[in-house]
Design an enzyme around this catalytic site. Structure first.
Site, mmCIF file in Angstrom:
data_model
loop_
_atom_site.group_PDB
_atom_site.id
_atom_site.type_symbol
_atom_site.label_atom_id
_atom_site.label_comp_id
_atom_site.label_asym_id
_atom_site.label_seq_id
_atom_site.Cartn_x
_atom_site.Cartn_y
_atom_site.Cartn_z
ATOM 1 N N SER A 102 -26.761 -62.160 42.177
ATOM 2 C CA SER A 102 -27.043 -62.482 40.785
ATOM 3 C C SER A 102 -25.838 -63.167 40.122
ATOM 4 C CB SER A 102 -27.469 -61.215 40.042
ATOM 5 O OG SER A 102 -28.096 -61.519 38.825
ATOM 6 N N ASP A 161 -39.046 -61.976 41.809
ATOM 7 C CA ASP A 161 -37.874 -61.793 40.952
ATOM 8 C C ASP A 161 -38.159 -62.381 39.575
ATOM 9 O OD1 ASP A 161 -35.366 -61.685 39.763
ATOM 10 O OD2 ASP A 161 -34.302 -62.266 41.589
ATOM 11 N N HIS A 190 -35.589 -58.391 42.106
ATOM 12 C CA HIS A 190 -34.176 -58.692 41.876
ATOM 13 C C HIS A 190 -33.308 -57.640 42.563
ATOM 14 C CE1 HIS A 190 -31.160 -61.013 39.759
ATOM 15 N NE2 HIS A 190 -30.612 -59.913 39.269
#
Length: 248
Positions: A102, A161, A190
């Protein structure tokens, strides 16, 4: 290979090591070393654009840079992140590659170009593995994207996601030279997936880079998305060995 690992926003080194346990164990089993470090930005509940859960409130929340676009002086400013990475190279480097998740993956992308400037003692990176990565939007970061990235990189994306949707991940993927990129999609959200087909595809990518067989611009494993199943609940593990990861 020795990898520097960069956690996601609101995570920390210890938590990322836990969340990526499947990847960490597989790479370690195959002779690779992973070093996890904490982001330099301490995140307070008031900094979050959402209502945090109690579990999150109990976490030492860290980040690599400010995400508040209303604060132009700190928004997307990677100076402190670069300092943390430089310190890691001096203390535990050199590193052969990067693994990021991320926000940490967004930073890792930039580091494939910036690391020689930040830490000249570290040889050119050989590889990057980016989970749920995205292109930074801050104006101060845009110069990094003016020319294609060339470090062999695997972009791992979750088709479900909602934090970093596939189309957002593809924007960063398209910043790479076609002969230096691969994409691996998993049927999840995610997180860093630990399903066996996904892990084996990541390991195959690492081996291809080591052996010089890497060709780029393809799906790392065409069957991974259809064969893998969403993660199920796992048994309890002893995480005590991770409690001090990333701490000085």
């Amino acid at each position: 290979m020795k990898f520097l690992c960069l956690h996601g926003y609101t995570q920390n080194a210890s938590l990322f090591a836990k969340k990526a346990s499947g990847l960490r164990k597989l790479l370690k089993k195959n002779g690779h070393e992973l070093v996890f470090i904490d982001g330099p930005v301490k995140i307070e509940p008031k900094d979050l654009p959402f209502e945090p859960s109690q579990e999150l409130l109990d976490t030492d929340m860290r980040g690599w840079f400010c995400i508040d676009s209303n604060d132009p002086e700190t928004y997307g400013n990677t100076a402190r992140a670069f300092e943390a990475v430089k310190a890691a190279v001096e203390a535990e480097g050199p590193f052969d590659g990067l693994i990021g998740f991320s926000q940490g993956a967004g930073l890792a992308a930039i580091l494939t170009k910036a690391l020689p400037q930040i830490a000249p003692s570290n040889p050119a990176l050989k590889i990057a593995i980016l989970y749920s990565a995205f292109r930074l939007e801050a104006p101060s970061a845009q110069h990094w994207y003016e020319t294609p990235f060339t470090t062999p990189t695997l972009h791992v994306m979750g088709t479900l996601d909602t934090v970093v949707p596939e189309e957002r991940g593809m924007i960063l993927y398209n910043c790479w030279a076609p002969n230096a990129r691969q994409v691996l999609k998993h049927p999840g959200g995610h997180y860093t997936p630990s399903q066996k087909p996904i892990l084996q595809a990541v390991l195959a990518f690492v081996n291809d880079v080591i052996e010089g067989k890497y060709g780029g611009d393809a799906e790392a494993d065409a069957n991974a998305e259809t064969e893998a199943k969403p993660e199920q609940g796992k048994g309890k593990e002893d995480w005590s060995e991770f409690d001090n990861i990333g701490k000085n």
